[in-house]
Design a protein around this motif. Structure first.
Motif, PDB file in Angstrom:
ATOM      1  N   LYS A  87      -6.848  -1.243   7.888  1.00  0.00           N
ATOM      2  CA  LYS A  87      -7.808  -0.515   7.036  1.00  0.00           C
ATOM      3  C   LYS A  87      -8.056  -1.261   5.724  1.00  0.00           C
ATOM      4  O   LYS A  87      -9.163  -1.246   5.196  1.00  0.00           O
ATOM      5  CB  LYS A  87      -7.287   0.895   6.748  1.00  0.00           C
ATOM      6  N   GLU A 117     -16.486  -6.241  -1.183  1.00  0.00           N
ATOM      7  CA  GLU A 117     -16.747  -5.722   0.165  1.00  0.00           C
ATOM      8  C   GLU A 117     -18.074  -6.213   0.742  1.00  0.00           C
ATOM      9  O   GLU A 117     -18.176  -6.514   1.935  1.00  0.00           O
ATOM     10  CB  GLU A 117     -16.766  -4.184   0.160  1.00  0.00           C
ATOM     11  N   PHE A 151     -11.190  -5.560  -1.588  1.00  0.00           N
ATOM     12  CA  PHE A 151     -11.436  -4.478  -2.554  1.00  0.00           C
ATOM     13  C   PHE A 151     -12.116  -5.108  -3.765  1.00  0.00           C
ATOM     14  O   PHE A 151     -11.487  -5.840  -4.524  1.00  0.00           O
ATOM     15  CB  PHE A 151     -10.106  -3.824  -2.941  1.00  0.00           C
ATOM     16  N   TYR A 166       0.950   5.544  -0.400  1.00  0.00           N
ATOM     17  CA  TYR A 166       0.160   6.780  -0.333  1.00  0.00           C
ATOM     18  C   TYR A 166       0.893   7.847  -1.130  1.00  0.00           C
ATOM     19  O   TYR A 166       2.126   7.917  -1.075  1.00  0.00           O
ATOM     20  CB  TYR A 166       0.068   7.306   1.099  1.00  0.00           C
ATOM     21  N   ILE A 200     -10.384  -4.247   6.531  1.00  0.00           N
ATOM     22  CA  ILE A 200     -11.800  -3.956   6.849  1.00  0.00           C
ATOM     23  C   ILE A 200     -12.503  -3.250   5.683  1.00  0.00           C
ATOM     24  O   ILE A 200     -13.549  -2.632   5.879  1.00  0.00           O
ATOM     25  CB  ILE A 200     -11.944  -3.143   8.150  1.00  0.00           C
ATOM     26  N   THR A 201     -11.930  -3.306   4.507  1.00  0.00           N
ATOM     27  CA  THR A 201     -12.515  -2.792   3.246  1.00  0.00           C
ATOM     28  C   THR A 201     -12.554  -1.268   3.156  1.00  0.00           C
ATOM     29  O   THR A 201     -13.236  -0.712   2.310  1.00  0.00           O
ATOM     30  CB  THR A 201     -13.966  -3.318   2.988  1.00  0.00           C
ATOM     31  N   MET A 202     -11.793  -0.594   4.012  1.00  0.00           N
ATOM     32  CA  MET A 202     -11.825   0.867   4.008  1.00  0.00           C
ATOM     33  C   MET A 202     -10.834   1.454   3.004  1.00  0.00           C
ATOM     34  O   MET A 202     -10.995   2.578   2.534  1.00  0.00           O
ATOM     35  CB  MET A 202     -11.484   1.357   5.421  1.00  0.00           C
ATOM     36  N   LEU A 203      -9.805   0.684   2.711  1.00  0.00           N
ATOM     37  CA  LEU A 203      -8.706   1.189   1.901  1.00  0.00           C
ATOM     38  C   LEU A 203      -8.353   0.146   0.836  1.00  0.00           C
ATOM     39  O   LEU A 203      -8.366  -1.050   1.120  1.00  0.00           O
ATOM     40  CB  LEU A 203      -7.510   1.407   2.840  1.00  0.00           C
ATOM     41  N   ALA A 204      -8.036   0.631  -0.353  1.00  0.00           N
ATOM     42  CA  ALA A 204      -7.679  -0.305  -1.433  1.00  0.00           C
ATOM     43  C   ALA A 204      -6.191  -0.627  -1.386  1.00  0.00           C
ATOM     44  O   ALA A 204      -5.379   0.279  -1.191  1.00  0.00           O
ATOM     45  CB  ALA A 204      -8.021   0.332  -2.774  1.00  0.00           C
ATOM     46  N   ARG A 262       0.849  -1.191   0.000  1.00  0.00           N
ATOM     47  CA  ARG A 262       0.000   0.000   0.000  1.00  0.00           C
ATOM     48  C   ARG A 262       0.889   1.248   0.000  1.00  0.00           C
ATOM     49  O   ARG A 262       1.683   1.461   0.915  1.00  0.00           O
ATOM     50  CB  ARG A 262      -0.902   0.009   1.226  1.00  0.00           C
TER      51      ARG A 262
END
Lengths: 319, 258
Positions: A58, A82, A79, A13, A61-65, A11
């Motif tokens: 994150k 969900e 991803f 950013y 829990i499907t909040m972030l790809a 991941r």
């Protein structure tokens, strides 16, 4: 089939700075980690701030790809699939946020019960049970904004259990809790696990990780340094014994003794407290010889802890 | 658990949360009075028809817009800071239903501010109640509310994409008041801006309300068609963009402040 399956997970950013000329910078938060968690397991993620623990949670829990790699919960991609995951998992983030603070504890739980599709006929009874479990029955109808940090955290715990999840993700759940509150939380985690909930936990508290987790991964700068049972991680540590000594004077040369892997010292009320990690009996003898001329106020020796193993791994990776 | 229940509980939660905020109480009770005075003084010597259209209705719409759109955009920000945005986003129920409920909650409270403006303007400036058709006015008002809700949802979706919500929401309030003709006719705007204003449903909503209060309701049907077309256009656009926006939200990681 593992409940959680992570393979080569990455991941990144992108952050931008500058008012006129926008500079882009890529932060590699998670850099190719792989692990799996079996049903009924308590799995710990340990690491410093910014190590990549929360980012990993994150993504789970499907909040972030994810940027790349495999990230599956209950056999489904976090991803893209969900919907297949969300009603079977839940999460608790440490701290005072994540609740509607102008609403009461009960109203918060009722609302989240609705969002997690808890059947109406059993909802109110289950909420009462959760409030009882976290010790907030008598304050259930009070606004959360009037609660202490510990009480708010207990509402968070109840919220995390609202859908009786198959998998529960806990991100530093005991942050800010007093020792009694932390112990209560550990009891709740054990109880949920006993009922069959698989748990993934991040924490800075080594005692907590050692007590709760079946397996632990130590993460630094987005990379795993080790992954094993707490017992095996401790056994692999060079540290055999840790000495905790309180003295009237700081003997400066302890760190130079051969076989001493780590020395932590602090000063208070004119006394020096030392925590010395020793790799051999010979090292212990030499430490004792060095401190002999000073006045020893207290002395304790214990077998290596998870904290010793953790410090050694993280410091070793830094060097 | 059905969709209706999610919308209703989200609406009730939103109303409880919102009404507890002092800033919203200001927006609901004080701001309508202040904006009515500003517009009232601007149009003090205007013909009565303009006074009703641009002071009585104008201040009401100004506050209705402020309370619905501005609050709904602000809620994205508040929920992001309190870390509940990520909670509701990751919940099993459809995020669109949750947010629709929240906007309904804001709308119900915001309608109060509309009526406070209208009543205050009529009492302060002693305006007699003269409406060509109460039926057409009621229909226009209902469609105005719908158009404001639709555009609020669209804005809220877009605002999930960025953490700089405060900046964007402040940039949104007054430009819409100006270009959608709340305070003066859009025909007074430079041509490019006037044509831009025709894209937005609130422009047609304002025209429709005004048309329903003047004699013979000129162009009512024509405006109604445009209002419905632009509103449906924004509903379709929001539906089309929803998947792309929320995919991008997960890629960019903008749901919380961490």
């Amino acid at each position: 089939m593992p409940i959680i399956e992570v393979k080569d997970l990455v991941r990144d950013y992108t952050i931008t700075s500058g008012l006129v000329r926008r500079n882009k910078k890529t932060i590699n938060a998670v850099r190719g980690i792989s692990f799996s968690v079996e049903r009924g397991e308590i799995f710990g993620l340990l690491g410093q701030n910014g190590a990549g623990k929360t980012t990993t949670i994150k993504m789970l829990i499907t909040m972030l790809a994810p940027t790349s790699g495999t990230c599956k919960v209950l056999g489904y991609n976090t991803f893209g699939q969900e919907k297949m995951i969300r009603d079977k998992v839940n999460f608790i983030f440490g701290g005072e946020y994540g609740l509607y603070r102008r609403l009461s504890a009960r109203d918060n739980l009722k609302y989240f019960a609705n969002l997690y599709k808890v059947p109406l006929d059993t909802r109110d009874k289950y909420i009462d049970e959760l409030l009882e479990m976290v010790g907030l029955s008598d304050r259930a109808d009070t606004r959360v904004e009037t609660f202490s940090k510990g009480m708010t955290q207990r509402v968070q715990i109840a919220r995390g259990l609202i859908n009786n999840p198959e998998v529960l993700f806990l991100d530093e759940p005991t942050v800010g809790l007093d020792p009694l509150g932390a112990e209560t939380l550990r009891g709740i985690v054990k109880e949920a696990n006993k009922r069959g909930t698989t748990i993934l936990l991040t924490t800075h508290n080594m005692y907590e990780a050692d007590e709760l987790c079946n397996r632990i991964a130590i993460i630094k700068d987005g990379v795993f340094l080790d992954l094993d049972t707490p017992a095996n991680i401790k056994a692999r540590s060079d540290t055999k014994t840790t000495l905790e000594i309180t003295l009237t004077k700081n003997p400066l040369n302890i760190a130079t003794i051969s076989g001493v892997s780590h020395v932590a010292s602090s000063e208070k009320d004119g006394l020096t407290s030392l925590r010395v990690s020793c790799q051999s009996d010979n090292a212990i003898s030499q430490v004792l010889a060095v401190i002999e001329p000073t006045t020893i106020k207290s002395f304790k020796n214990e077998v290596a802890t998870l904290e010793d193993a953790y410090i050694q791994l993280v410091k070793g990776a830094s060097e | 658990m059905n969709s209706k229940s999610v919308v209703i509980t989200s609406m009730i939660l939103q109303m409880k949360q919102t009404f507890a905020r002092n800033m919203f109480k200001y927006c609901m009770f004080i701001a309508p009075i202040l904006s009515t005075i500003i517009l009232g003084e601007m149009y003090r010597y205007a013909p009565q028809e303009n006074f009703i259209a641009f002071v009585v209705l104008g201040s009401g719409l100004w506050n209705l817009w402020g309370a619905i759109a501005f609050s709904s955009a602000g809620d994205i920000n508040r929920e992001r800071y309190s870390n509940t945005l990520s909670m509701i986003f990751s919940a099993p129920v459809d995020f669109r239903l949750i947010w629709l409920g929240k906007i309904f909650g804001n709308t119900i409270l915001s309608i109060c501010s509309f009526f406070i403006s209208v009543i205050f303007a009529m009492v302060l400036y002693r305006i007699p109640v003269q409406v060509y058709s109460w039926g057409l006015l009621t229909l226009a008002f209902a469609l105005t509310i719908v158009s404001f809700i639709v555009i609020s949802i669209f804005i809220a979706y877009l605002l999930t994409l960025s953490r700089r919500t405060t900046l964007f929401m402040n940039c949104l309030e007054f430009p819409f008041i100006l270009i959608c003709g709340f305070a003066f006719p859009v025909e007074l705007l430079p041509n490019p801006i006037m044509y831009l204003s025709f894209i937005f449903p609130p422009t047609w909503a304002v025209k429709l309300l005004r048309s329903s209060i003047v004699a013979d309701a000129p162009d009512y049907m024509h405006i109604l068609v445009w209002l419905l077309a632009t509103t449906i256009g924004f509903i379709l656009l929001s539906s089309l963009l929803y998947k792309t926006i929320f995919r991008q939200v997960k890629i960019a990681g903008t749901l919380d402040m961490a």
